[in-house]
Design a protein around this motif. Structure first.
Motif, mmCIF file in Angstrom:
data_model
loop_
_atom_site.group_PDB
_atom_site.id
_atom_site.type_symbol
_atom_site.label_atom_id
_atom_site.label_comp_id
_atom_site.label_asym_id
_atom_site.label_seq_id
_atom_site.Cartn_x
_atom_site.Cartn_y
_atom_site.Cartn_z
ATOM 1 N N LEU A 6 -2.594 -56.813 6.972
ATOM 2 C CA LEU A 6 -1.768 -56.500 8.128
ATOM 3 C C LEU A 6 -2.420 -55.338 8.838
ATOM 4 C CD1 LEU A 6 1.981 -56.526 8.413
ATOM 5 C CD2 LEU A 6 0.827 -54.437 9.133
ATOM 6 N N ALA A 7 -2.703 -55.485 10.129
ATOM 7 C CA ALA A 7 -3.442 -54.460 10.873
ATOM 8 C C ALA A 7 -2.619 -53.191 10.976
ATOM 9 C CB ALA A 7 -3.789 -54.981 12.263
ATOM 10 N N LEU A 8 -3.245 -52.039 10.688
ATOM 11 C CA LEU A 8 -2.545 -50.756 10.777
ATOM 12 C C LEU A 8 -2.439 -50.303 12.212
ATOM 13 C CD1 LEU A 8 -1.258 -48.628 8.977
ATOM 14 C CD2 LEU A 8 -3.451 -47.436 8.921
ATOM 15 N N THR A 47 4.695 -54.311 4.544
ATOM 16 C CA THR A 47 5.735 -54.126 5.558
ATOM 17 C C THR A 47 6.544 -52.865 5.283
ATOM 18 O OG1 THR A 47 5.891 -56.523 5.847
ATOM 19 C CG2 THR A 47 7.726 -55.187 6.673
ATOM 20 N N LEU A 48 6.904 -52.682 4.004
ATOM 21 C CA LEU A 48 7.662 -51.479 3.637
ATOM 22 C C LEU A 48 6.858 -50.218 3.910
ATOM 23 C CD1 LEU A 48 9.262 -52.701 0.291
ATOM 24 C CD2 LEU A 48 10.409 -52.371 2.472
ATOM 25 N N LEU A 49 5.559 -50.271 3.623
ATOM 26 C CA LEU A 49 4.706 -49.112 3.869
ATOM 27 C C LEU A 49 4.619 -48.808 5.353
ATOM 28 C CD1 LEU A 49 2.687 -46.977 2.831
ATOM 29 C CD2 LEU A 49 0.891 -48.720 3.030
ATOM 30 N N ALA A 50 4.479 -49.868 6.177
ATOM 31 C CA ALA A 50 4.332 -49.658 7.614
ATOM 32 C C ALA A 50 5.608 -49.108 8.245
ATOM 33 C CB ALA A 50 3.946 -50.976 8.290
ATOM 34 N N LEU A 51 6.765 -49.444 7.662
ATOM 35 C CA LEU A 51 8.037 -49.058 8.293
ATOM 36 C C LEU A 51 8.749 -47.935 7.547
ATOM 37 C CD1 LEU A 51 9.394 -52.644 9.102
ATOM 38 C CD2 LEU A 51 8.138 -51.087 10.608
ATOM 39 N N ARG A 52 8.076 -47.290 6.586
ATOM 40 C CA ARG A 52 8.684 -46.222 5.808
ATOM 41 C C ARG A 52 9.213 -45.108 6.721
ATOM 42 N NH1 ARG A 52 7.948 -43.777 0.682
ATOM 43 N NH2 ARG A 52 6.385 -45.319 0.062
ATOM 44 N N ASP A 53 10.438 -44.666 6.444
ATOM 45 C CA ASP A 53 11.075 -43.529 7.134
ATOM 46 C C ASP A 53 11.231 -43.743 8.644
ATOM 47 O OD1 ASP A 53 11.235 -42.186 4.706
ATOM 48 O OD2 ASP A 53 9.241 -41.284 4.978
ATOM 49 N N ILE A 136 14.103 -67.421 18.893
ATOM 50 C CA ILE A 136 13.243 -66.504 18.150
ATOM 51 C C ILE A 136 12.957 -65.293 19.023
ATOM 52 C CG2 ILE A 136 11.044 -66.234 16.949
ATOM 53 C CD1 ILE A 136 12.964 -68.253 15.700
ATOM 54 N N SER A 137 13.087 -64.092 18.431
ATOM 55 C CA SER A 137 12.821 -62.867 19.200
ATOM 56 C C SER A 137 11.326 -62.664 19.424
ATOM 57 C CB SER A 137 13.401 -61.649 18.467
ATOM 58 O OG SER A 137 14.803 -61.756 18.363
ATOM 59 N N ASP A 138 10.501 -63.001 18.425
ATOM 60 C CA ASP A 138 9.054 -62.824 18.565
ATOM 61 C C ASP A 138 8.360 -63.755 17.583
ATOM 62 O OD1 ASP A 138 6.684 -61.911 19.508
ATOM 63 O OD2 ASP A 138 6.950 -59.832 18.851
ATOM 64 N N TYR A 139 7.110 -64.083 17.915
ATOM 65 C CA TYR A 139 6.321 -64.949 17.047
ATOM 66 C C TYR A 139 4.904 -64.383 17.012
ATOM 67 C CZ TYR A 139 3.828 -69.039 15.328
ATOM 68 O OH TYR A 139 3.037 -69.879 14.597
ATOM 69 N N ARG A 140 4.481 -63.983 15.829
ATOM 70 C CA ARG A 140 3.175 -63.344 15.689
ATOM 71 C C ARG A 140 2.458 -63.896 14.462
ATOM 72 N NH1 ARG A 140 1.772 -60.378 20.286
ATOM 73 N NH2 ARG A 140 3.692 -59.415 21.079
ATOM 74 N N THR A 141 1.097 -63.915 14.615
ATOM 75 C CA THR A 141 0.290 -64.161 13.415
ATOM 76 C C THR A 141 0.151 -62.847 12.680
ATOM 77 O OG1 THR A 141 -1.789 -63.714 14.562
ATOM 78 C CG2 THR A 141 -0.979 -65.997 14.581
ATOM 79 N N LYS A 142 -0.008 -62.933 11.388
ATOM 80 C CA LYS A 142 -0.099 -61.708 10.598
ATOM 81 C C LYS A 142 -1.334 -60.887 10.974
ATOM 82 C CE LYS A 142 2.419 -63.706 6.704
ATOM 83 N NZ LYS A 142 2.348 -64.146 5.296
ATOM 84 N N SER A 143 -2.359 -61.561 11.442
ATOM 85 C CA SER A 143 -3.588 -60.843 11.778
ATOM 86 C C SER A 143 -3.412 -59.971 13.013
ATOM 87 C CB SER A 143 -4.736 -61.845 12.000
ATOM 88 O OG SER A 143 -4.403 -62.714 13.072
ATOM 89 N N GLU A 144 -2.574 -60.367 13.953
ATOM 90 C CA GLU A 144 -2.402 -59.590 15.182
ATOM 91 C C GLU A 144 -1.223 -58.618 15.106
ATOM 92 O OE1 GLU A 144 -1.432 -61.982 18.538
ATOM 93 O OE2 GLU A 144 0.198 -63.027 17.513
ATOM 94 N N LEU A 145 -0.420 -58.683 14.016
ATOM 95 C CA LEU A 145 0.785 -57.857 13.930
ATOM 96 C C LEU A 145 0.417 -56.498 13.346
ATOM 97 C CD1 LEU A 145 3.735 -58.180 14.680
ATOM 98 C CD2 LEU A 145 4.218 -58.803 12.317
ATOM 99 N N THR A 146 -0.139 -55.628 14.189
ATOM 100 C CA THR A 146 -0.476 -54.266 13.780
ATOM 101 C C THR A 146 0.803 -53.477 13.557
ATOM 102 O OG1 THR A 146 -0.500 -53.468 16.045
ATOM 103 C CG2 THR A 146 -2.563 -54.367 15.177
ATOM 104 N N ARG A 147 0.682 -52.296 12.990
ATOM 105 C CA ARG A 147 1.853 -51.449 12.730
ATOM 106 C C ARG A 147 2.594 -51.144 14.030
ATOM 107 N NH1 ARG A 147 3.151 -45.879 12.392
ATOM 108 N NH2 ARG A 147 4.706 -45.439 10.770
#
Length: 747
Positions: A6-8, A47-53, A136-147
């Motif tokens: 997952l792109a940072l 996902t949890l790491l990207a959205l922590r706090d 659907i609110s959004d549709y993304r590939t995992k490769s383009e879904l940066t943080r």
């Protein structure tokens, strides 16, 4: 790019690491719940790491995890309020994610949850078609879904969810208000309506039903005006019908007072809602909710209160109408109608008793002093009854000075009824000793009409007024049967009169010394079937008691005058027609004008009419009686006192009355040696009539010895079976013709 990456940010790629990440804890602020649905554990951790706090719209995030579409269904079916689902398209099957979307929208029927699709295999789910078909609110590939893009998509989705939720809550709130209004409109009693308001407001705010409503118009049990709790739920239920001043929680008490005083809603402490009502100068409701309501909740509360205020007005109006319809305004006791309803509701309970109590000589008290003093006496009696019998006995004011009692038979006894008046009453610093006549009946535990029960008790009361004044009379079935027989007879009498099945018969009056016919008396008869007659002494009193005697008496007068006219036209001129007049008929204000009208209508000579009045009229006010008698005699009509010797008149009263004749009752016409008492009274009656210069007529002469005895005493006229029995007008004509042909022969 690998499905596990997952792109940072836009330039860097971060590998998912296996180090555990704690979910954001729920604090005092309700978090946004995010459901991660993916069959790859690494995706969960990244996902949890990207959205922590992360905080969005001032609220933290809380995460729920599912590793398959089926596991996600289980979590969502349990009902947690999930704002956003981060959903992998391809899991246990190529379309597992899309099937889950279909299940959420169609089967779970949840249009609010925002869904962000993520996939590592873009070819399996066309973007435009998927977004259009499944909201659907959004549709993304995992490769383009940066943080940054993940946070952006999540923020947009949460904002969209919050707006949709506000709209849905508003819609549901308005639906609840409409439903609550419909439900509450059906409630007519004020306490039930107010309790329903508390319940509905709590449902609107999604809280447990607890709170209270107080009104400013109601009086406290001590009689002091002030806010009184008219509805209470939860821990406040013990305050029902208590003054607000007795509420132990000072902040709540003060909040309600301030709400009523300022006539507006308040939200600290708790929620205080104000309901405008001109009838009660407002009502206030308190709900123990912590924290101020949201802007949407405030708006819904304002709409609710405005809508329900109209309902309060209607219920207060209904309550006032109910009081007027079912309660006596003077004493506050149930009235006759309500008492009958209570009898029907509880009359079938075992071991119950019913009593009626009528004050003796109350009319004299009211007229001697004044009407207002009489009202005070009635209120004092009502209070004494309540003190004596307590709350287990239902009290009612069923008539002007009559009270009803209904309750356990061991409480309603003659002794306790007498106890009510054992001590004098204090009214306006006056000491009054009262007595009452009462009736008592034990109910048999069988359901019965309240009106019938009250009638039966009334039968015993009437008998008590005649025979046991100041005491308690017990109802018996024999007594009831006799009364019902009289009611049936009265009903039949009305029907007979309406259908012209009543008739007149005539009994001649003769001069005792010569046998010459001087006149005839018209007698009313009722034949119920051929050869079967109802005795006049049975139906005439019923007609007098019911008021039927007035139209019936007018018919008798008119018919007798018409028959007199007929006799005169057929050669029997000079006869007088004696007609009995009832007390009730004589007292009618229009009696004399009615007489004039009948004389004019039938064209008879007034001097040929003689009205027979019973002796009991002599106890009336002599001046008023003589005034009416003077009017009647002024028309030329003669007046006789009938059944003399059985009434209450004295010599002095008799001398004052303007009358022409005395009719001696048949009970005094007997053989000279029949009894010493009768033999002694008859000469006194004759002597009394002679002293007053009145013609004397003896009734019920059956033997020649009786005629000779009456002649020797100085009685001038008589009637009885010795001369003729009562007969129809046709037979009377034949009898008169025969009497004329035998004019020279002694009778």
């Amino acid at each position: 790019m690998s499905n596990n990456a997952l792109a940072l940010d836009d330039d860097q790629v971060v590998q998912f690491i296996a180090e555990p990440v704690d979910e954001a804890p729920e604090g005092p602020i309700d978090p946004w719940r995010i459901l991660i649905v993916d069959d790859e554990p690494d995706v969960h951790e990244a996902t949890l790491l990207a959205l922590r706090d992360l905080m969005i719209e001032g609220r933290p995030l809380a995460f729920l995890r599912a590793y398959s579409a089926q596991e996600a269904r289980t979590i969502l079916a349990r009902g947690p309020e999930v704002a956003v689902v981060l959903l992998d398209v391809v899991m246990e099957s190529e379309d597992a994610g899309l099937r889950l979307v279909h299940w959420i929208r169609r089967d779970l029927d949840n249009p609010l949850i925002r869904i962000i699709l993520r996939t590592g295999q873009p070819g399996h789910a066309p973007e435009i078609e998927t977004i259009r078909s499944f909201d659907i609110s959004d549709y993304r590939t995992k490769s383009e879904l940066t943080r940054a893009r993940l946070i952006t998509s999540l923020t947009v989705a949460i904002r969209s969810y919050a707006q949709l939720r506000q709209i849905e809550l508003g819609r549901r709130g308005l639906e609840l208000i409409i439903a609550a209004s419909t439900d509450l409109i059906q409630r007519r009693a004020l306490p039930q309506f107010a309790e329903g308001v508390i319940t509905q407001v709590c449902a609107l705010l999604d809280m447990a039903p607890e709170g209270l409503i107080c009104a400013t118009s109601t009086k406290s049990p001590s009689g002091e005006a002030g806010p009184v709790v008219i509805a209470a739920l939860g821990r406040y239920r013990a305050m029902l019908q208590r003054p607000l001043t007795e509420l132990p929680e000072a902040p709540v008490r003060e909040a309600l007072h301030r709400c009523l005083r300022e006539r507006r809603h308040r939200f600290d402490p708790g929620i205080c809602l104000y309901f405008e009502s001109g009838e009660a100068q407002g009502l206030a409701a308190y709900l123990p909710r912590v924290g101020e309501p949201s802007r949407l909740d405030r708006h819904l509360l304002e709409v609710f209160c405005a809508n329900i205020s109209v309902g309060f007005e209607n219920v207060l109006l209904h309550d006032r109408l109910f009081q007027l319809a079912y309660y006596d305004p003077l004493t506050g006791l149930p009235n006759r109608h309500h008492f009958i309803q209570l009898l029907e509701a509880r009359g079938g309970e075992p071991d119950m008793a019913l009593a009626l109590l009528d004050l003796d000589d109350f009319a004299h008290i009211a007229t001697t002093l004044d009407h207002h003093f009489g009202d005070e006496v009635l209120k004092a009696v009502a209070e004494r009854l309540a003190q004596t019998f307590g709350p287990e006995v239902v009290l009612a004011r069923v008539a002007g000075d009559a009270f009803g009692l209904f309750g356990p038979g061991d409480l309603i006894t003659p002794e306790r009824i007498q106890q009510v008046f054992g001590e004098p009453l204090r009214v306006r610093d006056e000491t009054l000793r009262l007595s009452a006549t009462s009736s008592l009946m034990a109910l048999n535990g069988q359901p019965a009409k309240g009106g019938d029960l009250l009638k039966d008790a009334g039968i015993a009361l009437k008998q008590g007024k005649r025979l046991a004044r100041g005491k308690t009379s017990h109802f018996s079935e024999t007594l009831g049967q006799a009364a019902r027989k009289r009611m049936r007879m009265l009903s039949d009498l009305r029907a007979a009169f309406s259908s012209e099945r009543l008739s007149l018969v005539f009994q001649p009056l003769v001069e005792l010394s010569t046998g010459r016919v001087t006149g005839t008396e018209a007698l009313l008869r009722w034949e119920i079937e051929p050869g079967h007659w109802v005795p006049p002494d049975q139906f005439i009193p019923l007609a007098e008691q019911s008021g039927l005697i007035v139209p019936l008496g007018e018919w008798v007068l008119r018919t007798a005058c018409r028959e007199l006219r007929r006799l005169s036209e057929r050669g029997h001129a000079g006869l007088r027609m004696a007609i009995n007049v009832s007390h009730a008929q004589f007292r009618e204000p229009g009696f004399v004008p009615m007489l004039k009208h009948i004389l004019t209508e039938t064209q008879v000579t007034a001097s040929q009419i003689e009205l027979e009045l019973t002796e009991s009229l002599a106890i009336e006010h002599v001046e008023g009686l003589n005034a009416k008698l003077a009017e009647i005699r002024g028309l030329g009509i003669r007046v006789a006192v009938d059944d003399f010797g059985t009434g209450y008149s004295s010599l002095s009263v008799l001398r004052q009355l303007q009358i022409d004749r005395l009719k001696i009752d048949r009970s005094f016409i007997s053989e000279p040696a029949a009894t010493p008492t009768q033999g002694g009274i008859l000469p006194l009656i004759v002597a009394l009539g002679q002293q007053c210069n009145l013609t004397l007529i003896a009734e019920g002469i059956e033997t020649e010895a009786q005629r000779q005895h009456l002649l020797s005493l100085g009685c001038q006229e008589g009637q009885g079976f010795l001369f003729a029995r009562p007969m129809p007008i046709e037979r009377l004509e034949d009898w008169l013709a025969a009497a004329v042909s035998n004019q020279d022969q002694p009778v």
